[in-house]
Motif scaffolding. Structure first.
Motif, PDB file in Angstrom:
ATOM      1  N   VAL A 405       0.842  -1.206   0.000  1.00  0.00           N
ATOM      2  CA  VAL A 405       0.000   0.000   0.000  1.00  0.00           C
ATOM      3  C   VAL A 405       0.873   1.251   0.000  1.00  0.00           C
ATOM      4  CG1 VAL A 405      -1.609   1.366   1.393  1.00  0.00           C
ATOM      5  CG2 VAL A 405      -2.021  -1.077   1.046  1.00  0.00           C
ATOM      6  N   PHE A 406       1.896   1.267   0.847  1.00  0.00           N
ATOM      7  CA  PHE A 406       2.769   2.434   0.923  1.00  0.00           C
ATOM      8  C   PHE A 406       3.453   2.709  -0.414  1.00  0.00           C
ATOM      9  CE2 PHE A 406       2.565   2.496   5.595  1.00  0.00           C
ATOM     10  CZ  PHE A 406       2.657   3.858   5.838  1.00  0.00           C
ATOM     11  N   VAL A 407       4.016   1.672  -1.033  1.00  0.00           N
ATOM     12  CA  VAL A 407       4.760   1.913  -2.268  1.00  0.00           C
ATOM     13  C   VAL A 407       3.828   2.318  -3.404  1.00  0.00           C
ATOM     14  CG1 VAL A 407       4.759  -0.483  -3.143  1.00  0.00           C
ATOM     15  CG2 VAL A 407       6.632   1.061  -3.720  1.00  0.00           C
ATOM     16  N   ILE A 408       2.661   1.686  -3.502  1.00  0.00           N
ATOM     17  CA  ILE A 408       1.728   2.038  -4.578  1.00  0.00           C
ATOM     18  C   ILE A 408       1.207   3.461  -4.405  1.00  0.00           C
ATOM     19  CG2 ILE A 408      -0.566   1.560  -5.537  1.00  0.00           C
ATOM     20  CD1 ILE A 408      -0.031  -1.403  -5.097  1.00  0.00           C
ATOM     21  N   VAL A 409       0.754   3.778  -3.193  1.00  0.00           N
ATOM     22  CA  VAL A 409       0.170   5.102  -2.957  1.00  0.00           C
ATOM     23  C   VAL A 409       1.233   6.192  -3.079  1.00  0.00           C
ATOM     24  CG1 VAL A 409      -0.991   6.587  -1.276  1.00  0.00           C
ATOM     25  CG2 VAL A 409      -1.710   4.201  -1.548  1.00  0.00           C
ATOM     26  N   GLN A 422       4.446  18.549   1.018  1.00  0.00           N
ATOM     27  CA  GLN A 422       4.000  17.626  -0.024  1.00  0.00           C
ATOM     28  C   GLN A 422       2.878  18.277  -0.839  1.00  0.00           C
ATOM     29  OE1 GLN A 422       5.516  14.770  -0.596  1.00  0.00           O
ATOM     30  NE2 GLN A 422       6.792  14.739   1.254  1.00  0.00           N
ATOM     31  N   THR A 423       2.677  17.780  -2.053  1.00  0.00           N
ATOM     32  CA  THR A 423       1.603  18.276  -2.902  1.00  0.00           C
ATOM     33  C   THR A 423       0.247  17.829  -2.346  1.00  0.00           C
ATOM     34  OG1 THR A 423       1.579  16.309  -4.306  1.00  0.00           O
ATOM     35  CG2 THR A 423       3.121  18.077  -4.899  1.00  0.00           C
ATOM     36  N   PRO A 424      -0.865  18.494  -2.758  1.00  0.00           N
ATOM     37  CA  PRO A 424      -2.191  18.050  -2.326  1.00  0.00           C
ATOM     38  C   PRO A 424      -2.465  16.587  -2.665  1.00  0.00           C
ATOM     39  CG  PRO A 424      -2.330  20.236  -3.283  1.00  0.00           C
ATOM     40  CD  PRO A 424      -0.933  19.766  -3.513  1.00  0.00           C
ATOM     41  N   LEU A 425      -1.981  16.125  -3.807  1.00  0.00           N
ATOM     42  CA  LEU A 425      -2.188  14.723  -4.179  1.00  0.00           C
ATOM     43  C   LEU A 425      -1.466  13.789  -3.204  1.00  0.00           C
ATOM     44  CD1 LEU A 425      -3.371  12.694  -6.201  1.00  0.00           C
ATOM     45  CD2 LEU A 425      -1.257  12.926  -7.547  1.00  0.00           C
ATOM     46  N   ALA A 426      -0.233  14.130  -2.843  1.00  0.00           N
ATOM     47  CA  ALA A 426       0.521  13.310  -1.889  1.00  0.00           C
ATOM     48  C   ALA A 426      -0.134  13.326  -0.510  1.00  0.00           C
ATOM     49  CB  ALA A 426       1.960  13.797  -1.801  1.00  0.00           C
ATOM     50  N   LEU A 427      -0.687  14.483  -0.123  1.00  0.00           N
ATOM     51  CA  LEU A 427      -1.389  14.571   1.155  1.00  0.00           C
ATOM     52  C   LEU A 427      -2.636  13.699   1.158  1.00  0.00           C
ATOM     53  CD1 LEU A 427      -1.108  18.407   1.915  1.00  0.00           C
ATOM     54  CD2 LEU A 427       0.254  16.535   2.879  1.00  0.00           C
ATOM     55  N   TRP A 428      -3.344  13.662   0.034  1.00  0.00           N
ATOM     56  CA  TRP A 428      -4.508  12.779  -0.077  1.00  0.00           C
ATOM     57  C   TRP A 428      -4.063  11.320   0.028  1.00  0.00           C
ATOM     58  CZ3 TRP A 428      -9.288  12.044   0.764  1.00  0.00           C
ATOM     59  CH2 TRP A 428      -9.987  11.006   0.155  1.00  0.00           C
ATOM     60  N   GLY A 429      -2.913  10.999  -0.542  1.00  0.00           N
ATOM     61  CA  GLY A 429      -2.381   9.647  -0.442  1.00  0.00           C
ATOM     62  C   GLY A 429      -2.134   9.237   1.000  1.00  0.00           C
ATOM     63  N   ILE A 430      -1.639  10.158   1.816  1.00  0.00           N
ATOM     64  CA  ILE A 430      -1.429   9.876   3.239  1.00  0.00           C
ATOM     65  C   ILE A 430      -2.756   9.532   3.911  1.00  0.00           C
ATOM     66  CG2 ILE A 430      -0.763  10.915   5.448  1.00  0.00           C
ATOM     67  CD1 ILE A 430       1.345  12.542   3.881  1.00  0.00           C
ATOM     68  N   ARG A 431      -3.817  10.250   3.545  1.00  0.00           N
ATOM     69  CA  ARG A 431      -5.144   9.986   4.122  1.00  0.00           C
ATOM     70  C   ARG A 431      -5.701   8.633   3.667  1.00  0.00           C
ATOM     71  NH1 ARG A 431      -7.197  14.640   6.488  1.00  0.00           N
ATOM     72  NH2 ARG A 431      -6.310  16.638   5.783  1.00  0.00           N
ATOM     73  N   VAL A 432      -5.426   8.279   2.426  1.00  0.00           N
ATOM     74  CA  VAL A 432      -5.881   6.975   1.917  1.00  0.00           C
ATOM     75  C   VAL A 432      -5.270   5.848   2.742  1.00  0.00           C
ATOM     76  CG1 VAL A 432      -5.704   5.368  -0.028  1.00  0.00           C
ATOM     77  CG2 VAL A 432      -6.369   7.745  -0.425  1.00  0.00           C
ATOM     78  N   ILE A 433      -3.972   5.953   3.001  1.00  0.00           N
ATOM     79  CA  ILE A 433      -3.283   4.931   3.802  1.00  0.00           C
ATOM     80  C   ILE A 433      -3.787   4.953   5.242  1.00  0.00           C
ATOM     81  CG2 ILE A 433      -1.047   4.189   4.693  1.00  0.00           C
ATOM     82  CD1 ILE A 433       0.226   5.441   2.174  1.00  0.00           C
ATOM     83  N   LEU A 434      -3.977   6.142   5.776  1.00  0.00           N
ATOM     84  CA  LEU A 434      -4.381   6.323   7.167  1.00  0.00           C
ATOM     85  C   LEU A 434      -5.786   5.791   7.454  1.00  0.00           C
ATOM     86  CD1 LEU A 434      -3.857   7.717   9.988  1.00  0.00           C
ATOM     87  CD2 LEU A 434      -4.866   9.774   8.974  1.00  0.00           C
ATOM     88  N   ALA A 435      -6.734   6.009   6.547  1.00  0.00           N
ATOM     89  CA  ALA A 435      -8.138   5.738   6.862  1.00  0.00           C
ATOM     90  C   ALA A 435      -8.870   4.871   5.841  1.00  0.00           C
ATOM     91  CB  ALA A 435      -8.885   7.060   7.040  1.00  0.00           C
ATOM     92  N   LEU A 436      -8.741   5.172   4.555  1.00  0.00           N
ATOM     93  CA  LEU A 436      -9.591   4.518   3.561  1.00  0.00           C
ATOM     94  C   LEU A 436      -9.326   3.023   3.448  1.00  0.00           C
ATOM     95  CD1 LEU A 436     -11.843   5.170   1.574  1.00  0.00           C
ATOM     96  CD2 LEU A 436     -10.105   5.491  -0.205  1.00  0.00           C
ATOM     97  N   VAL A 437      -8.069   2.630   3.381  1.00  0.00           N
ATOM     98  CA  VAL A 437      -7.743   1.203   3.270  1.00  0.00           C
ATOM     99  C   VAL A 437      -8.185   0.426   4.518  1.00  0.00           C
ATOM    100  CG1 VAL A 437      -5.890  -0.486   2.986  1.00  0.00           C
ATOM    101  CG2 VAL A 437      -5.858   1.631   1.651  1.00  0.00           C
TER     102      VAL A 437
END
Length: 472
Positions: A405-409, A422-437
């Motif tokens: 998950v970390f490497v893909i995101v 980090q860019t807004p896209l990278a920040l969204w990626g952090i949230r995906v790992i943190l909560a969505l998955v």
């Protein structure tokens, strides 16, 4: 198997208990410290290792992920085989029991291995990769030995439903304290950008872990009654079944398979959320490392305060129903983390999340014991070690999932290691790992509990009555 009258066992009052409570409070506490030892290291490992190697050592995230995937494959053989080996009688069994010698031989050296992960003696990228791979595999090898035998002792040592609930509650509270300590203590010493500060924090964790392991020794002792029952069972069971025969038995047990997925889910939450905390603090909240202390404290308050509630509800409603409530609660508690960026709001959400996660941790041991009891009734043999080893293996697949998950995101969102922002896209990626998955895994787990898992209180009582009848 005994026939039950309609309605008996549908609530978990005093009628469900077939066994007496035999262990002192000090023994329960000593055993429960295993939850502390497990979780202080698991938290410190999950929070620090990926972020340390990516953002401090600057090992490419792809290489970090490959190391964790290989580490997961190592677990495919390491955990179940060690569990199977620990189930077998050896020359120490008659005098010390089945679990105690394994624990002493592995738990004490295990406490030191964590430090090696951060004391990298190389600058070359390939050698750093090899060091990471070897140290985390050695760490897991010793972890698997002591943890497998600690967990396998639970259904053998604590037979009463009420005692299991109480010990589960103690273990959960101490485990949550351990988890919080593993999250809270390192930031007291860590400075982002300073590799030596990570070594200091690891030394402190090692000292605390060693003390916990020593204090666990009384709780890991096996009574003469347990040894005699074990030796008699060894004499009666005849030809020893192979590891693969036990594996085949386990894979046919639907409740065990559901439990394995629930355990994977719990460890995915644990690994992804804890692994995301440094990224959350550093890039979303834009605050120093010691801010992690407040997040840890909020989680501790929420989770520890919830334990009496979940223990009470499990005794009233049964483990299955309360587990369903807990898993669904976590889904809703994670949802706001996809959006919030304010520290006070994050702390409130983490408080609620801790309360929800308390249900998952409080019942993880009693539910596993229910599943093991069912297998013992069906097979007529107590071989908790192999199934505990399989449980550990499936739980460890969370590390593979987290690495992938970390490497893909991070690759898809163009995350920049060590950058000021980090860019807004990278920040969204952090949230995906943190909560969505994690939300996805918990929702699937709730459905499995609802539609597949069928160990109701009445079925648990039937199994306990049968175990008493066959004296296992």
């Amino acid at each position: 198997m005994s026939n039950l009258k309609p309605g008996i066992g549908e609530t978990v009052g005093k009628d469900i208990d077939t066994y007496e409570e035999k262990n002192s409070m000090s023994t329960r506490f000593s055993y429960g410290l295993g939850g502390f030892l497990d979780n202080i290291y698991s938290a410190a490992f999950s929070v620090r290792v990926i972020a340390f190697y990516e953002d401090e050592v600057f090992l490419p995230i792809l290489m970090v992920s490959i190391a964790f995937v290989l580490y997961g494959i190592w677990n495919m053989f390491n955990d179940p085989l060690l569990g199977h080996l620990s189930d077998r009688k050896n020359r120490f069994t008659r005098k010390y029991g089945r679990r105690f010698p394994w624990f002493v031989a592995s738990a004490l050296p295990f406490t030191f291995i964590y430090l090696l992960i951060f004391t990298i003696p190389f600058d070359d990228t390939i050698l750093i990769f090899i060091w990471l791979l070897i140290t985390i595999c050695l760490y897991d090898f010793l972890y698997s030995i002591w943890d497998t035998n600690w967990l396998a002792l639970f259904p053998e040592k604590f037979r009463s439903v009420k005692e299991r609930a109480k010990v589960g509650g103690i273990t959960t509270v101490l485990g949550l304290v351990g988890m919080t300590a593993g999250m809270l203590i390192p930031p007291l010493f860590i400075v982002y950008g300073n590799r030596e500060s990570y070594i200091i924090s690891a030394i402190v964790v090692v000292i605390i872990g060693l003390l916990a392991a020593v204090l666990m020794i009384p709780g890991m002792h096996e009574t003469e009654e347990m040894k005699e029952k074990l030796l008699k069972a060894e004499e009666d069971k005849g030809e020893e079944e192979s590891f693969f025969q036990y594996l085949k038995i386990g894979l046919k047990q639907k409740n065990l398979l559901v439990y394995f997925f629930l355990y994977i889910t719990m460890m995915v939450l644990f690994t992804l959320i804890l692994g995301s905390i440094p990224y959350l603090v550093r890039y979303i909240l834009r605050m120093p490392a010691d801010t992690e202390i407040y997040i840890s404290a909020a989680f501790l308050i929420g989770s520890v305060s919830s334990v009496p509630v979940w223990v009470y509800l499990s005794l009233k409603l049964g483990n299955r129903k309360v587990y369903m409530i807990g898993f669904l609660f976590v889904v809703f508690a994670l949802l706001p983390l996809l959006f919030v960026s304010n520290l006070l709001t994050v702390l409130f959400i983490i408080l609620i999340l801790g309360f929800a996660v308390g249900a998952v941790y409080t019942l993880v041991y009693p539910v596993f014991s229910d599943v093991i009891d069912e297998i013992v009734v069906q097979t007529g043999k107590r071989n908790e070690g192999i199934f505990t080893g399989l449980r550990t293996f499936f739980g460890r697949t969370a590390n593979i999932i987290a690495a992938i998950v970390f490497v893909i995101v991070h690759e898809l969102t163009f995350y920049q290691p060590g950058a000021e922002s980090q860019t807004p896209l990278a920040l969204w990626g952090i949230r995906v790992i943190l909560a969505l998955v994690p939300m996805f895994f918990f929702l699937i787990s709730f459905i499995l509990l609802w539609r597949v898992y069928d160990l109701t209180p009445s079925k648990v009582k039937e199994n306990q009555e049968e175990l008493l009848k066959i004296k296992l």
